[in-house]
Design an enzyme around this catalytic site. Structure first.
Site, short mmCIF file in Angstrom:
data_model
loop_
_atom_site.label_atom_id
_atom_site.label_comp_id
_atom_site.label_asym_id
_atom_site.label_seq_id
_atom_site.Cartn_x
_atom_site.Cartn_y
_atom_site.Cartn_z
CD GLU A 120 -3.14 -0.96 2.17
OE1 GLU A 120 -3.94 -0.40 1.65
OE2 GLU A 120 -2.95 -1.30 3.32
CD GLU B 218 -3.94 -5.99 3.22
OE1 GLU B 218 -3.09 -5.21 3.29
OE2 GLU B 218 -3.70 -6.96 2.21
#
Length: 254
Positions: free
Chosen positions: A110, A130
């Protein structure tokens, strides 16, 4: 556990430095990373930034699963507390070149997506795991990835939670170049040095436009583009550049 900020000329280097833990980010490191970005942003002598990790095993494997993720899961604070580290809403218009070696996973992926140019080593590994753990990549990825690359490729990366090779990341448009592991940071600095030698006013205006004009209507975007262009045409950088051009042209007549 540290976030290191160093300067060499007009290029700053921000290094995630916790190699014994694959550069996993503690709560303090998230805070310090945001502060390092702000320091580089606010330093007028910094014209470009290189972001990388310490060691050879990982760029960053994201949030520390023994501290940061449990803190989020317990509701002690909201992920928006990490916005500065993820460059969300920070008006960071200086070019950011990311050098990725080894693992680039979760929050590390990210943070890479907040950069402008990405150089990966041939041994790099990319993953957004995730969904395996029951949550989502909400550190900017849900917004950035589908805007930066094709929809189908973005969804494959986010929905499958599998690991991807650097060659796949180049093909998908996530990464710019793949180089040998021992030269990945050198190549990132070469690019940053070249950009830093250009007009900082022009470079930062280009990035500002890229980040702000995409969702405006055509007419609004063109009007704002003209205003940004005029701002650079009347800048001190432009006056110096045009004077230098005129001087070279005059010398060429003789």
């Amino acid at each position: 556990m540290a976030i290191e900020l160093t300067k060499d000329g007009n290029v700053a280097t921000i290094r995630i430095a916790r190699p014994d833990k694959l550069n996993a980010l503690s709560l303090k490191m998230y805070e310090d990373l945001g502060k390092a970005f702000a320091e580089a942003r606010d330093d007028d002598t910094v014209h470009a930034v290189v972001l990388t990790g310490a060691g050879t095993r990982a760029f960053c494997v994201g949030a520390d699963l023994t501290e940061s993720i449990p803190a989020l899961a317990s509701g002690r604070f909201d992920i928006s507390a990490w916005d500065p580290a993820h460059l969300k809403g920070q008006r960071f218009h200086k070019p950011l070149v990311c050098a990725v070696r080894g693992l680039c996973i979760g929050g590390g992926f990210e943070i890479m997506l907040a950069s402008d140019i990405r150089i990966a080593s041939s041994d790099a590994v990319f993953q957004l795991p995730e969904p395996v753990h029951g949550f989502v990549p909400a550190g900017g990825t849900l917004v950035r990835l589908v805007r930066q690359i094709g929809y189908a490729h973005a969804m494959e990366i986010m929905l499958t939670a599998r690991r991807f090779s650097p060659d796949e990341m180049v093909r998908f448009g996530v990464v710019n170049q793949v180089v040998a592991p021992e030269v990945v940071e050198t190549r990132a600095h070469e690019i940053a040095d070249g950009i830093a030698a250009l007009s900082p006013t022009a470079i930062q205006t280009i990035k500002e436009a890229a980040l702000t004009l995409q969702d405006a209507s055509w007419d609004e975007a063109f009007a704002h583009e003209a205003a940004l262009g005029q701002r650079t045409f009347t800048s001190e950088d432009a006056r110096r550049g045009l004077a230098a051009f005129a001087s070279r042209a005059e010398r060429g007549k003789h």
